[in-house]
Motif scaffolding. Structure first.
Motif, mmCIF file in Angstrom:
data_model
loop_
_atom_site.group_PDB
_atom_site.id
_atom_site.type_symbol
_atom_site.label_atom_id
_atom_site.label_comp_id
_atom_site.label_asym_id
_atom_site.label_seq_id
_atom_site.Cartn_x
_atom_site.Cartn_y
_atom_site.Cartn_z
ATOM 1 N N GLU A 57 10.187 5.584 3.802
ATOM 2 C CA GLU A 57 10.585 4.760 2.661
ATOM 3 C C GLU A 57 9.823 3.442 2.638
ATOM 4 O O GLU A 57 9.430 2.964 1.575
ATOM 5 N N ALA A 58 9.596 2.857 3.802
ATOM 6 C CA ALA A 58 8.832 1.610 3.872
ATOM 7 C C ALA A 58 7.399 1.822 3.393
ATOM 8 O O ALA A 58 6.834 0.987 2.671
ATOM 9 N N LEU A 59 6.806 2.951 3.762
ATOM 10 C CA LEU A 59 5.437 3.239 3.340
ATOM 11 C C LEU A 59 5.357 3.541 1.847
ATOM 12 O O LEU A 59 4.338 3.274 1.212
ATOM 13 N N ARG A 60 6.432 4.101 1.281
ATOM 14 C CA ARG A 60 6.437 4.409 -0.155
ATOM 15 C C ARG A 60 6.715 3.183 -1.018
ATOM 16 O O ARG A 60 6.170 3.058 -2.119
ATOM 17 N N SER A 61 7.562 2.290 -0.550
ATOM 18 C CA SER A 61 8.006 1.180 -1.385
ATOM 19 C C SER A 61 6.993 0.048 -1.473
ATOM 20 O O SER A 61 7.090 -0.804 -2.351
ATOM 21 N N PRO A 63 2.530 -0.985 -0.623
ATOM 22 C CA PRO A 63 1.229 -0.420 -0.226
ATOM 23 C C PRO A 63 0.883 -0.751 1.230
ATOM 24 O O PRO A 63 -0.154 -1.341 1.532
ATOM 25 N N LEU A 64 1.794 -0.390 2.141
ATOM 26 C CA LEU A 64 1.607 -0.756 3.545
ATOM 27 C C LEU A 64 0.417 -0.039 4.176
ATOM 28 O O LEU A 64 -0.188 -0.563 5.114
ATOM 29 N N VAL A 65 0.091 1.154 3.679
ATOM 30 C CA VAL A 65 -1.044 1.879 4.255
ATOM 31 C C VAL A 65 -2.344 1.116 4.017
ATOM 32 O O VAL A 65 -3.149 0.912 4.941
ATOM 33 N N HIS A 66 -2.568 0.680 2.769
ATOM 34 C CA HIS A 66 -3.764 -0.116 2.466
ATOM 35 C C HIS A 66 -3.737 -1.434 3.235
ATOM 36 O O HIS A 66 -4.768 -1.897 3.760
ATOM 37 N N GLN A 67 -2.569 -2.063 3.294
ATOM 38 C CA GLN A 67 -2.457 -3.336 3.996
ATOM 39 C C GLN A 67 -2.648 -3.165 5.495
ATOM 40 O O GLN A 67 -3.194 -4.045 6.161
ATOM 41 N N LEU A 210 -2.330 -14.662 2.732
ATOM 42 C CA LEU A 210 -1.500 -14.747 1.537
ATOM 43 C C LEU A 210 -2.147 -15.636 0.484
ATOM 44 O O LEU A 210 -2.095 -15.346 -0.715
ATOM 45 N N LEU A 211 -2.792 -16.706 0.936
ATOM 46 C CA LEU A 211 -3.365 -17.671 -0.002
ATOM 47 C C LEU A 211 -4.662 -17.174 -0.632
ATOM 48 O O LEU A 211 -4.891 -17.385 -1.830
ATOM 49 N N ILE A 212 -5.499 -16.509 0.129
ATOM 50 C CA ILE A 212 -6.849 -16.188 -0.332
ATOM 51 C C ILE A 212 -6.939 -14.831 -1.023
ATOM 52 O O ILE A 212 -7.975 -14.491 -1.605
ATOM 53 N N THR A 213 -5.871 -14.043 -0.975
ATOM 54 C CA THR A 213 -5.892 -12.726 -1.618
ATOM 55 C C THR A 213 -4.914 -12.686 -2.783
ATOM 56 O O THR A 213 -3.916 -13.411 -2.799
ATOM 57 N N ASP A 214 -5.221 -11.818 -3.746
ATOM 58 C CA ASP A 214 -4.389 -11.670 -4.947
ATOM 59 C C ASP A 214 -3.781 -10.276 -5.072
ATOM 60 O O ASP A 214 -2.585 -10.134 -5.297
ATOM 61 N N SER A 215 -4.611 -9.250 -4.942
ATOM 62 C CA SER A 215 -4.125 -7.884 -5.124
ATOM 63 C C SER A 215 -3.374 -7.419 -3.881
ATOM 64 O O SER A 215 -3.761 -7.751 -2.753
ATOM 65 N N PRO A 216 -2.303 -6.664 -4.044
ATOM 66 C CA PRO A 216 -1.519 -6.199 -2.889
ATOM 67 C C PRO A 216 -2.336 -5.388 -1.887
ATOM 68 O O PRO A 216 -2.107 -5.467 -0.679
ATOM 69 N N GLN A 217 -3.320 -4.604 -2.383
ATOM 70 C CA GLN A 217 -4.103 -3.768 -1.485
ATOM 71 C C GLN A 217 -5.025 -4.585 -0.584
ATOM 72 O O GLN A 217 -5.464 -4.099 0.460
ATOM 73 N N ARG A 218 -5.345 -5.816 -1.003
ATOM 74 C CA ARG A 218 -6.244 -6.660 -0.224
ATOM 75 C C ARG A 218 -5.494 -7.553 0.764
ATOM 76 O O ARG A 218 -6.118 -8.279 1.524
ATOM 77 N N ARG A 219 -4.189 -7.509 0.746
ATOM 78 C CA ARG A 219 -3.402 -8.352 1.635
ATOM 79 C C ARG A 219 -3.144 -7.639 2.965
ATOM 80 O O ARG A 219 -3.234 -6.420 3.056
ATOM 81 N N THR A 220 -2.815 -8.420 3.973
ATOM 82 C CA THR A 220 -2.600 -7.865 5.303
ATOM 83 C C THR A 220 -1.162 -7.375 5.447
ATOM 84 O O THR A 220 -0.302 -7.642 4.612
ATOM 85 N N ILE A 221 -0.908 -6.694 6.541
ATOM 86 C CA ILE A 221 0.400 -6.089 6.762
ATOM 87 C C ILE A 221 1.488 -7.148 6.935
ATOM 88 O O ILE A 221 2.655 -6.915 6.601
ATOM 89 N N THR A 243 8.897 -3.688 10.108
ATOM 90 C CA THR A 243 8.669 -4.544 11.272
ATOM 91 C C THR A 243 8.157 -3.732 12.454
ATOM 92 O O THR A 243 7.286 -4.190 13.208
ATOM 93 N N LEU A 244 8.690 -2.536 12.617
ATOM 94 C CA LEU A 244 8.229 -1.664 13.703
ATOM 95 C C LEU A 244 6.759 -1.311 13.541
ATOM 96 O O LEU A 244 5.999 -1.296 14.522
ATOM 97 N N LEU A 245 6.337 -1.035 12.311
ATOM 98 C CA LEU A 245 4.924 -0.718 12.070
ATOM 99 C C LEU A 245 4.013 -1.889 12.430
ATOM 100 O O LEU A 245 2.902 -1.697 12.916
#
Length: 271
Positions: A57-61, A63-67, A210-221, A243-245
């Motif tokens: 559910e965390a991965l679906r809700s 874009p944690l995979v890209h992050q 958080l400051l330097i990125t805009d799109s969710p896929q470009r942000r870190t985990i 949190t576990l991931l």
């Protein structure tokens, strides 16, 4: 008396281990429990009826995979760059004699006293001016070097026998070859310690990505986890799963590098 002292030390270590390990235990167990068991609210969750539904559910809700991939890339590039620059600088501050070496090292140490928040605006203007906003390069460019890593490796290199360096130079080795094949292998525990510190610092970065990125896929985990906590306020088990991931890579790094980490922090140098 000796047995009493040993028992006191063992008790103190047990208490410290419990204090450190308890949050990790709660995170792992809660992330793998069904949502209903988490809502029931036990002080100490019991590992019964474990499931991976919260992780899915965390991965679906979000874009944690890209992050996740973004965080891995940031950690690899940033820690590698910091380790390379730190090794080169530490070598220059230790072995060759040159005018102004002490002043230059003092300036590097002075950077440790500068709050990172005071550099955010200059770094932001630099990255934006170079067109690096919302890119991997924009996240890592301001952190290609780290003063603490330079300090750590310089202290390790100082403890090495200078005669070995002089012998390598007499044998015709250049500075780069001496660093790669003589100095770094002798200071392996401290090099691994510095690499672990650089990797953990890069992985745990939050405010700048958080400051330097805009799109969710470009942000870190780390940024994705904060967004997940906002979106899933009514489902704490999903937040714990995210949190576990985030926690797993740091645990693996420390577990696989603990032998070098202990030796490095203890200041041991192997010939």
């Amino acid at each position: 008396m000796k047995h009493l002292s040993k028992a006191v030390r063992l008790s103190a270590l047990t208490v410290i281990v419990v204090i450190v390990a308890f949050p990790v235990y709660v995170t792992v167990t809660t992330a793998l429990l069904p949502q209903g068991d988490v809502v029931a609210g036990r002080l100490i969750p019991l590992p019964t009826h474990l499931t991976l539904d919260n992780v899915r559910e965390a991965l679906r809700s979000a874009p944690l995979v890209h992050q996740y991939g973004m965080s891995v890339a940031v950690t690899a590039v940033q820690s590698a760059a910091q380790l390379v620059t730190a090794a080169l600088a530490a070598y220059a501050f230790t072995f060759p004699h040159w005018r102004g070496r002490g002043v230059a090292f003092a300036l590097v140490l002075a950077t440790l006293a500068i709050p990172g928040e005071s550099l955010v605006i200059p770094n932001y203007e630099l990255a934006t001016g170079l067109g690096l906003r919302d890119t991997l390069a924009g996240v890592v460019v301001p952190y290609l070097a780290a003063g603490y890593a330079v300090f750590l490796l310089r202290q390790a290199f100082i403890g090495l026998p200078r005669e070995v360096w002089e012998a390598a130079r007499l044998d015709g080795c250049g500075h780069l070859r001496t660093l790669l094949y003589v100095v770094l292998p002798m200071a392996r525990p401290q090099v691994v310690t510095a690499a672990l510190w650089c990797a953990l610092s890069a992985w745990n970065g939050y405010f700048w990505p958080l400051l330097i990125t805009d799109s969710p896929q470009r942000r870190t985990i780390q940024v994705g986890l904060a967004q997940l906590a906002v979106e899933q306020t009514t489902r704490p088990a999903v937040i714990y799963a995210g949190t576990l991931l985030v926690l797993l890579p740091t645990l693996l790094l420390v577990l696989f590098g603990q032998r070098y980490l202990v030796n490095g922090l203890a200041g041991r140098v192997r010939a």
